[in-house]
Design a protein around this motif. Structure first.
Motif, PDB file in Angstrom:
ATOM      1  N   TYR A  78      42.018  -7.485  44.859  1.00 55.79           N
ATOM      2  CA  TYR A  78      40.802  -6.901  44.299  1.00 55.79           C
ATOM      3  C   TYR A  78      41.003  -6.736  42.803  1.00 55.79           C
ATOM      4  O   TYR A  78      42.083  -6.330  42.358  1.00 55.79           O
ATOM      5  CB  TYR A  78      40.530  -5.525  44.916  1.00 55.79           C
ATOM      6  N   THR A 118      32.477  -4.763  37.428  1.00 59.88           N
ATOM      7  CA  THR A 118      32.410  -5.787  38.462  1.00 59.88           C
ATOM      8  C   THR A 118      33.657  -5.690  39.323  1.00 59.88           C
ATOM      9  O   THR A 118      34.763  -5.563  38.807  1.00 59.88           O
ATOM     10  CB  THR A 118      32.327  -7.193  37.827  1.00 59.88           C
ATOM     11  N   LYS A 133      35.798  -7.777  42.179  1.00 63.47           N
ATOM     12  CA  LYS A 133      35.975  -9.100  42.775  1.00 63.47           C
ATOM     13  C   LYS A 133      37.024  -9.020  43.872  1.00 63.47           C
ATOM     14  O   LYS A 133      37.989  -8.269  43.763  1.00 63.47           O
ATOM     15  CB  LYS A 133      36.422 -10.113  41.720  1.00 63.47           C
ATOM     16  N   GLY A 191      38.820 -13.308  43.595  1.00 66.53           N
ATOM     17  CA  GLY A 191      38.081 -14.063  42.583  1.00 66.53           C
ATOM     18  C   GLY A 191      36.585 -14.159  42.803  1.00 66.53           C
ATOM     19  O   GLY A 191      35.856 -14.658  41.954  1.00 66.53           O
ATOM     20  N   GLU A 192      36.077 -13.675  43.929  1.00 66.01           N
ATOM     21  CA  GLU A 192      34.648 -13.748  44.223  1.00 66.01           C
ATOM     22  C   GLU A 192      34.002 -12.372  44.032  1.00 66.01           C
ATOM     23  O   GLU A 192      34.491 -11.365  44.551  1.00 66.01           O
ATOM     24  CB  GLU A 192      34.447 -14.207  45.669  1.00 66.01           C
ATOM     25  N   LYS A 193      32.894 -12.331  43.306  1.00 67.53           N
ATOM     26  CA  LYS A 193      32.197 -11.071  43.019  1.00 67.53           C
ATOM     27  C   LYS A 193      31.637 -10.468  44.303  1.00 67.53           C
ATOM     28  O   LYS A 193      30.889 -11.122  45.030  1.00 67.53           O
ATOM     29  CB  LYS A 193      31.072 -11.332  42.016  1.00 67.53           C
TER      30      LYS A 193
END
Length: 171
Positions: free
Chosen positions: A111, A122, A124, A127-129
């Motif tokens: 995370y 933000t 993540k 690597g993904e939001k």
């Protein structure tokens, strides 16, 4: 992503319980300040550095969900994930001149929480939001500050809220 919100009252004390609401205006969790240890509080008052408070998220039936703590003011933050039953070290990496990114692992997943120049944050996952948070009231004329969250679920909304309160929101 789902939409969540909460409001921080002007007179925010250690006893203030701030509910997080979902789109249907139902409370999903509550955030509150987590007191530092006595020695840490004394050093913070003397040095005036580091984060003056950490935060925790609790469910509506008062069971803990997440809790951020630090050994010494501004040093060695840990995240207690009560769902995963883990105490996790939070690493802080400098991204820009002033900006820092907090990184931690839960159950092998990485995370990352990062704030930007607009004081939004933000979160993540690998690597993904998975979540975004922003203060809707940037001026000091309102008695409360409205915070908006976009997150994939209630658990992640609670996590990003305490990350934001601890590492971004002006104390």
């Amino acid at each position: 992503m789902q939409i969540y919100s909460y409001s921080i009252p002007e007179s925010d004390s250690f006893y203030t319980r701030i509910p997080i609401y979902n789109e249907d205006e139902k409370i999903i969790s509550i955030i509150k300040k987590n007191r530092h240890r006595i020695l840490t509080q004394l050093f913070h008052m003397l040095l005036q550095s580091g984060m003056p408070h950490c935060y925790k998220a609790i469910s509506i039936d008062n069971s803990p969900i997440y809790e951020i703590d630090c050994v010494f003011t501004g040093v060695r933050y840990t995240l207690h994930s009560y769902n995963a039953m883990n105490k996790i070290s939070i690493k802080q990496n400098r991204v820009q001149l002033i900006e820092k990114m907090q990184t931690f692992m839960i159950n092998g997943n990485v995370y990352q929480f990062e704030k930007d120049y607009s004081w939004s944050g933000t979160l993540k996952l690998n690597g993904e939001k998975i979540a975004f948070i922003i203060n809707l009231d940037h001026t000091n004329i309102n008695l409360t500050k409205r915070i908006r969250i976009e997150a994939i679920n209630d658990d992640i909304a609670s996590l990003i809220a305490i990350m934001y309160q601890t590492f971004v929101y002006p104390q």
